[in-house]
Enzyme design. Sequence first.
Site, PDB file in Angstrom:
ATOM      1  N   SER A  86       2.591 -91.472  20.343  1.00 31.21           N
ATOM      2  CA  SER A  86       2.587 -90.720  21.594  1.00 31.21           C
ATOM      3  C   SER A  86       1.506 -89.636  21.569  1.00 31.21           C
ATOM      4  CB  SER A  86       3.982 -90.149  21.845  1.00 31.21           C
ATOM      5  OG  SER A  86       4.148 -89.789  23.193  1.00 31.21           O
ATOM      6  N   ASP A 120       5.921 -96.078  25.017  1.00 26.92           N
ATOM      7  CA  ASP A 120       5.846 -95.032  23.987  1.00 26.92           C
ATOM      8  C   ASP A 120       6.407 -95.486  22.629  1.00 26.92           C
ATOM      9  OD1 ASP A 120       6.667 -92.525  22.493  1.00 26.92           O
ATOM     10  OD2 ASP A 120       5.822 -91.602  24.284  1.00 26.92           O
TER      11      ASP A 120
END
Length: 302
Positions: free
Chosen positions: A73, A189
């Site tokens: 991320s 993610d």
Amino acid sequence: MNIRSLVLPLCTVLLLASCTPAKSPVTLTAEESSKPKVALVLGGGSARGFAHVGVIRALEQEKIPVDLVVGTSVGSLIGAIYAHDRNSFELEWTAFALEKDEIFDYGLLNAFTGMGAAKGERLEAFIKGKVPTENIEDLKIPFAAVATDLNRGTKVVLDTGSVGRAVRASSAIPGVFQPVEHQGKLLVDGGLIDNVPVSVARDKGADIVVAVDIGKQVSNFNIVDIIDVMLQSITIMNAENAKFRKREADILIEPKVGDVGMLDFTQKKRCMQAGIEATQKMIPEIKAAIAAWERKKREQSR
């Protein structure tokens, strides 16, 4: 002129043209082989990721080598920029100048007709603007971004291909960003599966892993809209999956940024300072780990 006199020279020319010098095998120098491969693993945590900048600054000031960067991320975003230039000063300026609107392309229509409130195109464009190197394999420091295969529920390690696309996929928070089609998969993610991907660094041959966890604190009493709900849900999930995985690191750095909102870009300086302070406390342990590895290596070579 007979045919043989023409054919023989032609064959000779073709044979010589097809021959290329054999590539010499890549060998490490004595100094390189006596040094450990140090990996920096940067965890996810949205705006708290500004702490990663401070961590890198402190490591650079103490001349701690970074031979591999792995990020999830926001960790992939910060990690990719650093892997491109290996310059913490420039990284810091980039972070200070970064505003939310440069990476979040929210749209009401996206939320109702798409699979996320933001497309993610602006985030990818931002990375491409800061990292002119097109492909991951051409970065100055070996780099990998971690994403999640939305269809299969598995971890995906992105260590080849487009830098911008890999960071966009690794940072595609479900509900906030739309999933990313990349390398034949639908990705979101990486924090859903592995928010502090120590195991990826190990798989890539790291001798010493320095991991940074910015998602330890999950308490949040400022939840006012659906985006806050989604972010808080992801934060809780990420903290749980990182709880045991991060223990596999040789050194764990935990900047005190737990009360910073996931989309709060007003706390940049504070987050960076927290990263510096947390890293400075761990410098003796990092140096001790490197010294212990080198000592063991010398003993093995006797």
